[in-house]
Each structure stands twice: as C-alpha cells, then as structure tokens.
Design an enzyme around this catalytic site. Structure first.
Site: not given
Ligand SMILES: [Zn+2]
Length: 513
Positions: A96, A131, A199, A282, A284, A287
């Site tokens: 950026d 921009d 934006a 979750c 993952c 978790c």
């Molecule tokens: Zn998780």
C-alpha cells in the site's frame, strides 16, 4: 504492468463469483483467487510472514510501503535487502502507498511518483499509487473532485516505468454509484493491473453491507468481468461469501491481528468477545487445544487469538472456493445471511443486482436449493422467466402443480376431462413457474423446494406464468394450482382459466377469482 487479460484467468464461475488465477510475474508465483492477503505490519509481526505461508497457506500478503519509507530503522534495510528478504516471505507481496494515512491525517510527505519508485526499488510485486480514498456520504462535488485527482494519479502510475511490477488502480467515487461506475471504466481503460474498490471500510465498520454491495456492483459495471477486483480493507470472514458472489477476488485482513489485540474472536457469523465465551465454536488447532479460560489467562493470548482468527478466515476462503466449484455459492451466501440482520440486508441488496449476476452465472450447476423467500429473487429464477417469454407452446396448455403423470393415466382423478382437453401439460415448479416437459430434469428446474414453501415462491411462479402467457397470445391456458395465496393469483393474467387442485390431485371446478 501488463495486459490484465493475460494476468488473470477465470476458471469457474458462480453468480459473479469466480475461482481465478492471478499471475504475479515479479514474484514468479500464481495466486489462486479468491485470495486473502494478511496485512503485515513491518514493525510488529504477531505471526511471522513465513508462518503465514507455511502454516496458513498464504500465497500473497500486503504491507505498507509508506510505513517502510518513513521508518528510520527499516528504510535503509529494505532498500538494501529487499522486501522479500526483510519479511522472509516466499509468496507475492503487495504494498500500500500511504493513501490510508493521507485520508486519516490529511497529508503525507511523499509524492505519487516517489512512493511508486520506492515500491519498485524495495521489490514490491504489486504496487499502489497514492489515490484519494473518498469516504462514504460526502458531497457529490467533493467526490467528483477527488475522483478527478485519483484518476490523474492512476494515469501517472500507468506512465510510470514499473517493469514487471504490477500496479493497482483503486476505484473511488464514495457512495455515488454512477461515479463508482465511471471510476471503474476509467481504471480498466488506463492499463493498470489489479483493481481495489477503495474507501469501503467505514461502511463495513458500521455493518452497512447493503451499501457495500451497491458500491461494488457499480464499480464492477465499469470494470467489466475480466478485471481482478480487490475489496480494500475487507478482512472479516462473515462477509467474504457475499463479496465474492458480487465479484471480488482479493481481500486483505488486518482484522485478524487488530481484533486479537482487544480480545475479539472472529467467526463466519460475526465477532465474539473472548471474555464472553464458555466454549469455542471452532475446530482449528488453537480452539481444539485450549479452552477460552486458558486463553484468557495466557501470556500468548494475542498470538493465539490471531492464529484462530486467521484459521477461520482462510477456512472461509476455502469453503467459498468449494462452493463455487460445486455451484453452491448463493446457497452459502444465503446461509451466511442468516448469521446477522446486516448480512441479510447485504444479501437482499445482492439480489437487487440479479441481472448483473446473471450475466456470468453458469447455465448449469448442482441442485438449486430453495431456502427462503430470498431464493425466489435469485438470478436463476430471473433467467427462467426470460426463457419462458421465448418458448413456443401449442394451442392449449395445462399448467399444473400436480407434477409428472403425463401418459400414465393410472390416477383416476387426474384422468378426468381437464387434462385430456389440452395439447400439453406443463408442470409448475415454484419459484420458477411453468416448466415444459423437455426442461424438467435440467438445472435449475430440478430444484429442491420445501413442501411448506412460502408466498414469495408462489408469487415468483405466478410471474413466470404471466411472462409465458403474455408472450403467447395465441395459446389457451389453464392453471391448476394447490392453494396459491391471493398475492400470487393476482399476478396471473385474467384470460387464464384457473382451477384449484384438491388434496388428492383432482381438479376442483371454478376459478379462484
Ligand atoms: Zn479456532
């Protein structure tokens, strides 16, 4: 800077969403889209970039060249070693330019040309010009004036000698659809490579997803379907499916780290606070291996929460790709829309652009699932209604909700008079309406519709009847329906003979008027 048609190739479509491949020549990699770019702060790396690639599968990330340019301790280092060595990241790196800082603080201390040159020198793979990110809701005069400046910056960027580096062309225009569309058309024409819709963060922060959809839809009308589109600043997984269905290909997430810093836990249905959680919804690694209480008390809280946030974010990208491949993206959007009223608003806004979605929606997918009244407004329904107006029916047709019994004659009640008096018998499938026999097994008419469906499905079916009847004034029509609501019957043209089917399937005489 190269030809986008060579750089970006679409493999699979669903609505305006797609799985694509974006070549990033300077990095020597091809990124599969939709893709998530984790935002990496060069000073604070909650999760090291190499781990983003190796543990989470990130193919591309984004960092801020303006921060590096202004950094006393990193500027010389990055100029000497290059961005890839500094961050130790094997994939593609987008940068950026300081536009965000410009919007936030009103000024920055580099020019467009200087920061583009800096991005080229540090080895950025996808650079961004400076921009003007015009916020939502400003006056039209300001939006137009700032768009003019952005457009001149993009033209300068297109003239800049970027060599193999891609350069993005942000699309501005505030909340004015015609300005966004004009900006999109200009950006696509100017010869740059990747197209961020800019934006929109203030809209997303306020959960104004309907307006986000309108802004993206307008930008896409100008950009056209071949352009790779980045939804700048969109990092919450709850809205990825919606944004992809609208035609966004790239997302960047600072949210995974920023949210973790103050104890926020991302889910595809919204944001939870770690303080309020008794269980993790979750699977993952974070978790599974910890309870919320353990993480609340851990010194590693921020890192662990960041990791969960990234897992759920990348998982949603994979879920979306799978849904596109299976032709179920709109079913996924519909499911996500049920997570939050603001998402439902976004989905309804999406359906207001059904004509735009229809242009790239494949003619055949898996099975159309009717899941709510919103399903009646999907592009597939619209397409079928357009097709009905082009059919050539015989002189007399019975349109019946009684399903497929043509030729079997086994059901005594169906056999009487009403059916034999017609040249053909067409089924009625809510929300599509009339279905000629030869199309019955095709997508989307093989749809799964609940027994207890809703008025909007019947109303859409009646709209289909009206389209068919109005396009064929020489045909005599009978409609046999099961208890359609008045709101649906009101859409059936007056010259159609209407009969109501009894519970056994027999036609009961009389019309419904
Ligand atoms: Zn998780």
């Amino acid at each position: 800077m190269s030809d986008t048609r060579e750089l970006f190739e679409v493999r699979d479509w669903d609505a305006a969403g797609r799985i694509g491949r974006l070549d990033v020549p300077r990095a020597g990699v091809t990124v599969e889209t939709p893709a998530l770019l984790p935002v990496v702060n060069p000073h604070i790396q909650t999760i090291p970039p190499r781990e983003l690639a190796e543990e989470f599968g990130a193919e591309i990330l984004i960092t801020n060249s303006y921060v590096l340019h202004g950094s006393e301790d990193l500027r010389e280092d990055v100029l000497e070693r290059g961005l890839h060595a500094l961050l130790d990241f094997p994939g593609a790196i987008m940068t950026d330019s300081g536009s965000f800082q410009l919007a936030e603080y009103g000024e920055i201390d580099v020019t467009n040309e200087e920061i583009l040159e800096f991005q080229r020198r540090i080895g950025s793979d996808v650079a961004t010009p400076v921009d003007l990110p015009t916020p939502p809701g400003v006056s039209r005069e300001r939006a137009e004036e700032e768009l003019g400046t952005t457009q001149r910056r993009l033209e300068d960027a297109a003239a800049f000698d970027a060599d193999e580096m891609l350069v993005s062309a942000p699309v501005q225009g505030s909340t004015y659809p015609d300005l966004r569309e004009r900006a999109g058309r200009h950006a696509a024409r100017v010869g740059l490579d990747v197209f961020p819709v800019g934006a929109v963060v203030p809209l997303m922060n306020e959960y104004r997803f309907g307006e986000v959809v309108d802004v993206v839809a307008a930008a896409k009308r100008g950009l056209g379907p071949a352009a790779p589109v980045h939804l700048f600043g969109a990092g919450h997984p709850m809205m990825f499916a919606l944004a992809v269905a609208m035609g966004c290909d790239l997302f960047d997430s600072a949210a995974y780290a920023i949210y973790a810093r103050d104890g926020r836990y991302l889910t595809v249905r919204g944001t939870e606070h770690l303080a309020d959680l008794d269980y993790f919804p979750c699977a993952c690694p974070v978790c599974v291996e910890h309870t919320p209480e353990e993480i609340r008390e851990s010194d590693e809280r921020e890192r662990l929460l960041s990791e969960h946030n990234l897992h759920v974010t990348f998982r949603e990208i994979r879920t979306i790709k799978g849904a596109i491949r299976d032709g179920e993206l709109l079913e996924l959007v519909e499911a996500r829309a049920r997570g939050h009223p603001a998402m439902l608003d976004g989905y309804r806004a999406l359906l207001e652009h059904a004509n735009q979605l229809e242009r790239t929606d494949p003619a055949s997918k898996g099975t159309f699932f009717y899941l709510s009244g919103e399903s009646a407004r999907r592009p597939e329904v619209r397409r079928h209604h357009d097709r009905l107006a082009r059919l050539s029916p015989p002189e007399t047709v019975l349109l019946t909700e009684d399903g497929w019994s043509e030729g079997d004659g086994g059901d005594g009640e169906i056999g009487d008079g009403a059916y034999d008096a017609h040249d053909e018998r067409w089924s009625i499938v809510p929300p599509f309406g009339p279905v000629p026999p030869e199309l019955a097994e095709t997508y989307p008419l093989s749809a799964e519709v609940p027994e207890r469906t809703d008025d909007r499905a019947y109303e859409a079916a009646a709209t289909g009847v009206a389209r068919l009847v109005e396009a064929n004034p020489g045909t005599e029509w009978t409609l046999a329906h099961r208890a359609w609501p008045d709101s649906a019957l009101a859409r059936v043209p007056g010259r159609v003979e209407v009969a109501r089917l009894g519970s056994s399937g027999a036609v009961e005489g009389g019309d419904a008027e």
